[in-house]
Write an enzyme that holds these catalytic residues in place. Sequence first.
Site, PDB file in Angstrom:
ATOM      1  N   HIS A 153       2.011   4.394  -2.841  1.00 53.46           N
ATOM      2  CA  HIS A 153       1.898   6.000  -2.682  1.00 53.46           C
ATOM      3  C   HIS A 153       3.590   6.451  -3.030  1.00 53.46           C
ATOM      4  O   HIS A 153       3.529   7.635  -3.744  1.00 53.46           O
ATOM      5  CB  HIS A 153       1.816   6.275  -1.155  1.00 53.46           C
ATOM      6  N   HIS A 165       0.944  -1.134   0.092  1.00 54.47           N
ATOM      7  CA  HIS A 165       0.009  -0.059  -0.148  1.00 54.47           C
ATOM      8  C   HIS A 165       0.897   1.324  -0.096  1.00 54.47           C
ATOM      9  O   HIS A 165       0.745   2.185  -0.753  1.00 54.47           O
ATOM     10  CB  HIS A 165      -0.961   0.166   1.361  1.00 54.47           C
ATOM     11  N   GLU A 166       1.820   1.105   0.726  1.00 54.35           N
ATOM     12  CA  GLU A 166       2.776   2.624   0.868  1.00 54.35           C
ATOM     13  C   GLU A 166       3.463   2.533  -0.267  1.00 54.35           C
ATOM     14  O   GLU A 166       4.015   3.794  -0.664  1.00 54.35           O
ATOM     15  CB  GLU A 166       3.569   2.404   2.169  1.00 54.35           C
TER      16      GLU A 166
END
Length: 363
Positions: A22, A18-19
């Site tokens: 980003h 997920h990170e």
Amino acid sequence: MLYILIASLMFGILIALHEFGHFAAAKLCGVKVNEFAIGMGPLVLHRQGKETEYSLRLFPIGGFCAMEGEEEGKSLDPRAFPNRPWWQRMIILLAGVFMNFLTGLIIILVLLAPAEGFRTAVISGFSTDVTVQAQGVLQAGDRIIRVDGHAVYLQPDVSFFLSRITGSQVDLEVEREGKKLSLPGVPLTAVTQPDGSERLMLGIYMQEFEKATLLAKLRYTWLEAADNVRMVWYSLSELLRGAVGLRDMSGPVGIIDMVGQVGQAGASAAEAAGSSAFLGALQGILSFTSFISINLAVMNLLPIPALDGGQIFFMGVNGVYTAFTKKKMDPKYLGWVSAAGFVCLMALMLAVTISDILKKFGV
């Protein structure tokens, strides 16, 4: 202990992906990233890159991608997150959700790769164990496409939505000889279960299979992912209308228990079929991981402060405010709301975790 390690690893990987979404989007959009961290709490390992510090932290319960100006809400650096065009900020915020959804899709595709066929929602016959009141309305060869208004993506959806019916009739929509037919008020039969409870049944068999071609595997991968998304929304609607409460929710402790149960169930099923118990457990855990990954994607889109969806919502509010007043909102107000939302989110997580622990001790 094994399942605790597996669950921790699962969370760590999903959060890292997920990170990373980003992080990758920020780099592609030219945003300065000060730190990319996997885990939370005390620093374990770190390496300083050209401009970004890469770190591994002690507790595998989170992670972050710290972009320039993100915390302060403003910065003079043109590469700061708040100073980038709105569409770039939107891409960056959605990239984490995209990575979790993509991860879920890939896991489902891997699990379906060995399949030789998929069970369809086509009626192949009627049960002789019950008085089949639906016979005469339904026909062998009918494909059930809606149950009580809910679209049927996969064959198990039929049983799931029938189990939610409280009356003695159900509205169905079927496909018969290429034509869609609405069948309102199809009667159900109450059947006594071995435990003495009654279950409403349609009295049908669905034993037809579709050959697992490459296109079929891709289609069923998408349908299962879509079904998982729908189950998350369904659970949220149940929570909002009070049908489920705090005791029905699960946090990290409850999910670790679920990982254990799923692993053991997969191993038992594999052994009963004469297959490897390890592979059966792995398959069950991977299937659960795909659901959790898609669950994270959906939950992060909710307009709750401290989540990606909350930041996207604030972007929209700020855009409307700017359109009417010709000036931007003071970032400190958005910071206050985000901080309050984060505190509330942590409080909810703590309450759910305590509930999970109490359930483990039968309280």
